[in-house]
Design a protein around this motif. Structure first.
Motif, PDB file in Angstrom:
ATOM      1  N   TYR A   1      42.765  -7.705 -22.714  1.00  0.00           N
ATOM      2  CA  TYR A   1      42.187  -6.903 -21.637  1.00  0.00           C
ATOM      3  C   TYR A   1      42.326  -7.556 -20.259  1.00  0.00           C
ATOM      4  O   TYR A   1      41.774  -7.055 -19.289  1.00  0.00           O
ATOM      5  N   LYS A   2      43.056  -8.660 -20.180  1.00  0.00           N
ATOM      6  CA  LYS A   2      43.253  -9.290 -18.867  1.00  0.00           C
ATOM      7  C   LYS A   2      44.339  -8.536 -18.105  1.00  0.00           C
ATOM      8  O   LYS A   2      45.145  -7.815 -18.682  1.00  0.00           O
ATOM      9  N   ARG A   3      44.343  -8.706 -16.812  1.00  0.00           N
ATOM     10  CA  ARG A   3      45.384  -8.116 -15.969  1.00  0.00           C
ATOM     11  C   ARG A   3      45.834  -9.149 -14.949  1.00  0.00           C
ATOM     12  O   ARG A   3      45.061 -10.010 -14.547  1.00  0.00           O
ATOM     13  N   GLN A   4      47.102  -9.061 -14.569  1.00  0.00           N
ATOM     14  CA  GLN A   4      47.641 -10.011 -13.612  1.00  0.00           C
ATOM     15  C   GLN A   4      47.166  -9.675 -12.199  1.00  0.00           C
ATOM     16  O   GLN A   4      46.910  -8.517 -11.875  1.00  0.00           O
ATOM     17  N   VAL A   5      47.055 -10.711 -11.376  1.00  0.00           N
ATOM     18  CA  VAL A   5      46.663 -10.520  -9.984  1.00  0.00           C
ATOM     19  C   VAL A   5      47.794  -9.800  -9.253  1.00  0.00           C
ATOM     20  O   VAL A   5      48.943 -10.235  -9.268  1.00  0.00           O
ATOM     21  N   LYS A   6      47.455  -8.680  -8.615  1.00  0.00           N
ATOM     22  CA  LYS A   6      48.482  -7.845  -7.993  1.00  0.00           C
ATOM     23  C   LYS A   6      48.645  -8.105  -6.502  1.00  0.00           C
ATOM     24  O   LYS A   6      49.746  -8.032  -5.978  1.00  0.00           O
ATOM     25  N   ASP A   7      47.558  -8.369  -5.815  1.00  0.00           N
ATOM     26  CA  ASP A   7      47.653  -8.487  -4.358  1.00  0.00           C
ATOM     27  C   ASP A   7      46.683  -9.537  -3.828  1.00  0.00           C
ATOM     28  O   ASP A   7      45.909 -10.149  -4.577  1.00  0.00           O
ATOM     29  N   THR A   8      46.753  -9.739  -2.527  1.00  0.00           N
ATOM     30  CA  THR A   8      45.917 -10.736  -1.868  1.00  0.00           C
ATOM     31  C   THR A   8      44.438 -10.388  -1.971  1.00  0.00           C
ATOM     32  O   THR A   8      43.584 -11.283  -2.050  1.00  0.00           O
TER      33      THR A   8
ATOM     34  N   GLY B   1      52.464 -18.981  -0.940  1.00  0.00           N
ATOM     35  CA  GLY B   1      52.886 -18.521  -2.255  1.00  0.00           C
ATOM     36  C   GLY B   1      52.143 -19.232  -3.372  1.00  0.00           C
ATOM     37  O   GLY B   1      51.385 -20.188  -3.145  1.00  0.00           O
ATOM     38  N   LYS B   2      52.375 -18.781  -4.592  1.00  0.00           N
ATOM     39  CA  LYS B   2      51.636 -19.343  -5.731  1.00  0.00           C
ATOM     40  C   LYS B   2      52.038 -20.776  -6.042  1.00  0.00           C
ATOM     41  O   LYS B   2      51.298 -21.511  -6.693  1.00  0.00           O
ATOM     42  N   ASP B   3      53.234 -21.193  -5.600  1.00  0.00           N
ATOM     43  CA  ASP B   3      53.679 -22.557  -5.849  1.00  0.00           C
ATOM     44  C   ASP B   3      53.354 -23.495  -4.696  1.00  0.00           C
ATOM     45  O   ASP B   3      53.641 -24.688  -4.758  1.00  0.00           O
ATOM     46  N   GLY B   4      52.788 -22.959  -3.617  1.00  0.00           N
ATOM     47  CA  GLY B   4      52.498 -23.780  -2.449  1.00  0.00           C
ATOM     48  C   GLY B   4      51.294 -24.684  -2.654  1.00  0.00           C
ATOM     49  O   GLY B   4      50.489 -24.489  -3.562  1.00  0.00           O
ATOM     50  N   VAL B   5      51.205 -25.687  -1.791  1.00  0.00           N
ATOM     51  CA  VAL B   5      50.085 -26.633  -1.848  1.00  0.00           C
ATOM     52  C   VAL B   5      49.042 -26.243  -0.807  1.00  0.00           C
ATOM     53  O   VAL B   5      49.376 -26.009   0.354  1.00  0.00           O
TER      54      VAL B   5
ATOM     55  N   CYS C   1      40.595 -23.827  -7.260  1.00  0.00           N
ATOM     56  CA  CYS C   1      40.860 -23.954  -8.703  1.00  0.00           C
ATOM     57  C   CYS C   1      40.783 -22.588  -9.389  1.00  0.00           C
ATOM     58  O   CYS C   1      41.611 -22.261 -10.246  1.00  0.00           O
ATOM     59  N   ALA C   2      39.789 -21.798  -9.007  1.00  0.00           N
ATOM     60  CA  ALA C   2      39.616 -20.476  -9.612  1.00  0.00           C
ATOM     61  C   ALA C   2      40.771 -19.540  -9.254  1.00  0.00           C
ATOM     62  O   ALA C   2      41.287 -18.810 -10.115  1.00  0.00           O
ATOM     63  N   THR C   3      41.201 -19.559  -7.996  1.00  0.00           N
ATOM     64  CA  THR C   3      42.284 -18.655  -7.578  1.00  0.00           C
ATOM     65  C   THR C   3      43.604 -19.047  -8.226  1.00  0.00           C
ATOM     66  O   THR C   3      44.387 -18.178  -8.622  1.00  0.00           O
ATOM     67  N   ARG C   4      43.867 -20.356  -8.342  1.00  0.00           N
ATOM     68  CA  ARG C   4      45.097 -20.791  -9.022  1.00  0.00           C
ATOM     69  C   ARG C   4      45.084 -20.357 -10.481  1.00  0.00           C
ATOM     70  O   ARG C   4      46.096 -19.914 -11.018  1.00  0.00           O
ATOM     71  N   ALA C   5      43.917 -20.493 -11.117  1.00  0.00           N
ATOM     72  CA  ALA C   5      43.797 -20.060 -12.513  1.00  0.00           C
ATOM     73  C   ALA C   5      44.010 -18.554 -12.639  1.00  0.00           C
ATOM     74  O   ALA C   5      44.648 -18.080 -13.583  1.00  0.00           O
ATOM     75  N   ALA C   6      43.500 -17.788 -11.673  1.00  0.00           N
ATOM     76  CA  ALA C   6      43.651 -16.329 -11.694  1.00  0.00           C
ATOM     77  C   ALA C   6      45.112 -15.934 -11.518  1.00  0.00           C
ATOM     78  O   ALA C   6      45.601 -15.018 -12.191  1.00  0.00           O
ATOM     79  N   VAL C   7      45.820 -16.617 -10.626  1.00  0.00           N
ATOM     80  CA  VAL C   7      47.232 -16.305 -10.396  1.00  0.00           C
ATOM     81  C   VAL C   7      48.062 -16.630 -11.639  1.00  0.00           C
ATOM     82  O   VAL C   7      48.988 -15.902 -11.997  1.00  0.00           O
ATOM     83  N   GLN C   8      47.716 -17.712 -12.316  1.00  0.00           N
ATOM     84  CA  GLN C   8      48.508 -18.155 -13.463  1.00  0.00           C
ATOM     85  C   GLN C   8      48.249 -17.338 -14.718  1.00  0.00           C
ATOM     86  O   GLN C   8      49.179 -16.996 -15.448  1.00  0.00           O
ATOM     87  N   GLU C   9      46.977 -17.030 -15.004  1.00  0.00           N
ATOM     88  CA  GLU C   9      46.655 -16.371 -16.279  1.00  0.00           C
ATOM     89  C   GLU C   9      45.986 -15.014 -16.127  1.00  0.00           C
ATOM     90  O   GLU C   9      45.595 -14.401 -17.118  1.00  0.00           O
TER      91      GLU C   9
ATOM     92  N   PRO D   1      38.545 -15.429 -13.347  1.00  0.00           N
ATOM     93  CA  PRO D   1      39.855 -15.832 -13.871  1.00  0.00           C
ATOM     94  C   PRO D   1      39.807 -15.936 -15.392  1.00  0.00           C
ATOM     95  O   PRO D   1      38.834 -16.465 -15.948  1.00  0.00           O
ATOM     96  N   THR D   2      40.829 -15.446 -16.056  1.00  0.00           N
ATOM     97  CA  THR D   2      40.868 -15.488 -17.520  1.00  0.00           C
ATOM     98  C   THR D   2      40.777 -16.919 -18.027  1.00  0.00           C
ATOM     99  O   THR D   2      40.056 -17.205 -18.989  1.00  0.00           O
TER     100      THR D   2
END
Length: 431
Positions: free
Chosen positions: A3-10, A39-43, A273-281, A372-373
């Motif tokens: 039931y998870k969904r990927q992050v679509k937008d900002t 971006g998702k790979d940025g620091v 940490c939460a946003t990175r986890a949300a973007v990844q999973e 975040p999942t």
């Protein structure tokens, strides 16, 4: 995961960041903007700001955590920076101990009238003093930077810089070397459209590396990140990936006091940490709704006769535990937790839950109440692991609580005796 969904937008990133930052909308929007920029790979890093406001600074290009080795390389004394346009880059994995080794490259840059940026493992004081004298007296445009990182990571980061600038790392086993002046090959040098050096860091813009080679290097780093098991090594790989592909965003935290700045930095760290986890999973319904609906699956397992009595007891414990977050949220809002839980369980849509702030049942995803999942999954796994460990441990070691009465009794008259007429304060020991 079903039931998870990927992050679509900002906007969804902002929602996750806002919740993780204790409901601070301004911080959530700042982190969302930073993620959008790099971006998702940025620091995204934080540091203490110099104003009352929290600000965002985005750095395009490659940022090296090393600055110039000598202030004599400064070109703008007002801001204490060294800035080069259309610079040539020389990269060495060895210590530069003889200035003669640099003569071919120095003569080439003098002829082409381009500044030279040297990035080396270390620079001998004799070489450094020679370069500084030539810079001050002969107008030689040159600057030196020590290689970033340590150990194997240092060699890998030099390779990343070489790929980004189109240079070759000199001094490596079987690699390129600085030849004599007559045999000098300019292709071992890289280039950047702009280099900005401070005493703390170096920023390289518009590297001359080939896009295909950089893309290949980025793919390699992503594969290494997926295969890495150490959190420390994975973090370093992600930083290298960000420097090559995304960029760097710096959040300068402002506040009226050191305590306030520290508290805001902690909230930003949690939100990042939460946003990175949300973007990844991906994300799931927050407010305990996802766990509530997941508990329905455990009800079906309880009806399965293939499980033993002890196993069913374990299933019941897990079921009751994952229903507690929603129950507690409702109770803290002054509502009947059990009633709220039952009404949410009646919903067939897994995104439906209870919005305690507005006292209504709604689609949690649409309302921006999301988790975040990875955070929810990790919390459940870690809790089960600790609970299982406690159940199978024969003994647990704990610290004895301190005797507060004894510590309070130490305020007796012994220490206050020298205060003359206040000797009667010895009676305070009873407190």
């Amino acid at each position: 995961d079903v039931y998870k969904r990927q992050v679509k937008d900002t906007q969804e990133i902002v929602q996750v960041a806002t919740i993780s930052a204790n409901g601070d909308i301004a911080l959530g929007q700042l982190i969302g903007k930073a993620m959008e920029k790099v971006g998702k790979d940025g620091v995204i890093s934080t540091q203490d700001g110099k104003t009352m406001q929290t600000e965002l600074e985005v750095v395009d290009g490659m940022r090296i955590d090393r600055g110039y080795v000598s202030p004599f390389f400064v070109t703008d004394s007002k801001v204490q920076k060294c800035e080069f346009d259309n610079a040539v880059v020389l990269i060495s994995s060895k210590k530069l101990s003889n200035v003669r080794d640099l003569l071919p490259a120095l003569n080439y840059t003098m002829t082409s009238k381009r500044p030279l940026l040297i990035i080396a493992d270390d620079i001998e004081s004799e070489v450094l003093s020679t370069l500084v004298i030539n810079k001050l007296q002969a107008g030689l445009k040159v600057a030196c930077v020590k290689a970033p990182g340590f150990g194997d990571n240092k060699a890998a980061m030099l390779q990343d810089i070489a790929v980004a600038t189109g240079a070759q790392v000199l001094g490596e086993e079987g690699g390129a070397k600085l030849s004599s002046e007559g045999d000098f090959d300019p292709s071992v040098l890289g280039s950047v459209t702009k280099a900005t050096l401070t005493k703390d860091d170096t920023i390289l813009l518009g590297g001359g590396g080939e896009a295909s080679v950089i893309a290949e290097r980025v793919t390699l780093l992503r594969d290494l990140i997926d295969a890495e098991t150490s959190d420390y090594n994975r973090e370093k790989l992600q930083e290298r990936l960000a420097k090559l592909s995304g960029g760097v965003a710096l959040i300068k935290v402002g506040g009226a006091s050191e305590v306030e700045v520290g508290e805001i930095k902690d909230r930003i760290t949690d939100a990042l940490c939460a946003t990175r986890a949300a973007v990844q999973e991906g994300i799931i319904a927050g407010g305990g709704a996802a766990l509530l609906h997941a508990s329905k699956c455990l009800e079906k397992l309880l009806q399965d006769d293939s499980f033993s009595r002890d196993q069913k007891t374990g299933i019941q414990i897990v079921r009751d535990a994952i229903r507690l977050p929603a129950f507690r949220i409702a109770s803290n809002a002054g509502k009947q937790g059990a009633v709220i839980v039952e009404k949410v369980l009646e919903q067939t849509n897994f995104d439906m839950g209870y919005d305690a702030m507005n006292d209504k049942y709604c689609n949690m995803i649409e309302a921006g109440i999301i988790d975040p999942t990875r955070v929810t999954r990790s919390a459940l796994q870690d809790a089960a692991s600790v609970a299982g460990l406690m159940m199978t441990t024969e003994a647990a070691i704990v610290d004895l609580p301190k005797d507060e009465k004894e510590s309070a009794g130490g305020m007796g008259g012994g220490g206050m005796g020298g205060m003359g007429g206040m000797g009667g304060m010895g009676g305070m020991g009873g407190f």
